[in-house]
Write an enzyme that holds these catalytic residues in place. Structure first.
Site, PDB file in Angstrom:
ATOM      1  N   TRP A 199      40.455  39.049  40.091  1.00 53.74           N
ATOM      2  CA  TRP A 199      39.914  39.676  38.794  1.00 53.74           C
ATOM      3  C   TRP A 199      40.352  38.858  37.645  1.00 53.74           C
ATOM      4  CZ3 TRP A 199      40.321  42.334  43.373  1.00 53.74           C
ATOM      5  CH2 TRP A 199      39.771  43.318  43.332  1.00 53.74           C
ATOM      6  N   ILE A 236      35.980  35.262  43.513  1.00 54.39           N
ATOM      7  CA  ILE A 236      36.383  35.548  42.056  1.00 54.39           C
ATOM      8  C   ILE A 236      35.539  36.638  41.580  1.00 54.39           C
ATOM      9  CG2 ILE A 236      36.077  34.770  39.453  1.00 54.39           C
ATOM     10  CD1 ILE A 236      38.466  33.217  40.913  1.00 54.39           C
ATOM     11  N   LYS A 237      36.197  37.723  40.998  1.00 54.77           N
ATOM     12  CA  LYS A 237      35.328  38.877  40.437  1.00 54.77           C
ATOM     13  C   LYS A 237      35.456  38.677  38.905  1.00 54.77           C
ATOM     14  CE  LYS A 237      35.617  43.645  39.540  1.00 54.77           C
ATOM     15  NZ  LYS A 237      36.513  44.908  39.000  1.00 54.77           N
ATOM     16  N   GLN A 238      34.462  38.745  38.123  1.00 56.10           N
ATOM     17  CA  GLN A 238      34.326  38.721  36.873  1.00 56.10           C
ATOM     18  C   GLN A 238      33.284  39.535  36.371  1.00 56.10           C
ATOM     19  OE1 GLN A 238      35.439  37.996  33.797  1.00 56.10           O
ATOM     20  NE2 GLN A 238      35.932  36.122  34.064  1.00 56.10           N
TER      21      GLN A 238
END
Length: 350
Positions: A199, A236-238
């Site tokens: 995150w 990837i968390k965005q």
């Protein structure tokens, strides 16, 4: 399968017609059934990590497509349990969190050590576990932006985890320590054969001005993504970008004119593509947040976010509150509506 674009706002309809003229789609490592073979097999991930990534990418309704739909439920810690589960108290019982992800056709469920610990033997073989290993708890007063470890990678492995997830608050006072801790944790996770999800959030009171919140600017979030892939996060968390120009407005960091007039525009698809570009041009998958629940517009908002992510070159959504803060069957329906965007061949890269 009902068309996810059957009833959309004019703004969302326009997103379906948008042609990206900033970063060309042929420069991207595009999602697809062979994504792991193209982008991970040539690298340094071990066969055990590749197996774990395969479990994530090949489970649920999106299995085998190269896209991901993940249910995240850590808001009981990150916010408060009452605020997270008050709208639907059944989710105070951890089993219902796992049930929602299973019946909602998700690739994985992301939640806490405690939640998995109550039901691990019943569900570890039914859906991939993404164990969140650090959190920011809000019982400290005054509140601060500080992600701390709640358990170990080895403990997550013992719970039957397929992957571990962590948050770094880039820009916060504690970001240096968080970066070191998470980097070490991800290295150990890879040694044990687990996949890693980061995150990549920005947190600093100075990132918010009177008229703009640059926590969701493309340039700041893009750089956070680039730091995330540098420590070898596998996914990837965005947050979805809403503006640009954080560095230039706040007058820190390094910029280049092309960041704003050639590599991005005001269109949300172009802003999100800049995030994808910072994930090694899509070699590492970008999944965007589904965002908070706002009630009646949740499904339309979720479909819009999915369209933006997919057309930008992202790999899916990680959507929680919009799904679990409503009746169970409606939560399943909303998750399926998100997935339908990624299953629709008519929705293509911009």
């Amino acid at each position: 399968m009902a068309s996810p674009t059957a009833s959309l706002s004019a703004e969302t309809e326009a997103l379906l017609q948008h042609e990206c003229k900033t970063i060309r789609k042929d420069l991207l490592h595009q999602p697809g059934p062979d994504f792991l073979d193209r982008c991970f097999v040539p690298g340094n991930r071990t066969p055990q990590v590749l197996r774990s990534l395969g479990q994530l990418y090949n489970h649920g309704r999106l299995g085998g497509t190269g896209y991901l739909s993940i249910l995240p439920v850590d808001q009981g810690i990150e916010h408060t349990a009452g605020s997270a589960f008050g709208p639907n108290p059944m989710y105070f019982d951890p089993e219902n969190i796992i049930r929602l992800a299973v019946e909602g056709g998700c690739n994985a469920v992301a939640t806490t050590f405690g939640t998995f610990g109550t039901v691990a033997r019943k569900y570890a073989h039914k859906i991939p576990f993404l164990v969140k290993i650090n959190h920011n708890e809000l019982l400290t007063y005054p509140n601060k932006f500080n992600q701390i470890m709640f358990g170990s990678v080895k403990e997550a492995w013992n719970l039957g985890a397929t992957a571990v997830g962590a948050t770094i608050y880039f820009g916060s006072e504690e970001s240096g320590r968080q970066l070191q801790e998470v980097s070490e944790a991800f290295a150990l996770a890879h040694e044990l054969g687990l996949a890693t999800v980061l995150w990549c959030y920005t947190r600093n009171n100075a990132f918010k001005t009177d008229d703009k919140d640059f926590h969701v600017s493309a340039d700041l979030t893009g750089q956070a993504n680039h730091l995330g892939v540098t420590i070898q996060a596998d996914i990837i968390k965005q947050k979805l970008p809403e503006n640009n120009g954080g560095f230039s407005t706040l007058k820190f960091g390094k910029t280049f004119p092309a960041m704003y007039d050639q590599l991005a525009s005001d269109n949300p698809i172009d802003l999100t593509r800049y995030q994808v570009a910072n994930c090694y041009m899509g070699r590492i998958g970008l999944i965007n947040s589904g965002g908070e629940s706002k009630g009646a517009t949740d499904q339309a908002d979720a479909v819009r976010t999915a369209i933006i992510n997919k057309r930008a070159g992202g790999q899916g959504l990680i959507s929680g509150r919009k799904a679990f803060q409503r009746p169970f069957a409606e939560g399943v329906h909303l998750l399926n509506a998100i997935q339908d965007v990624y299953l629709d061949p008519a929705i293509t890269l911009a």
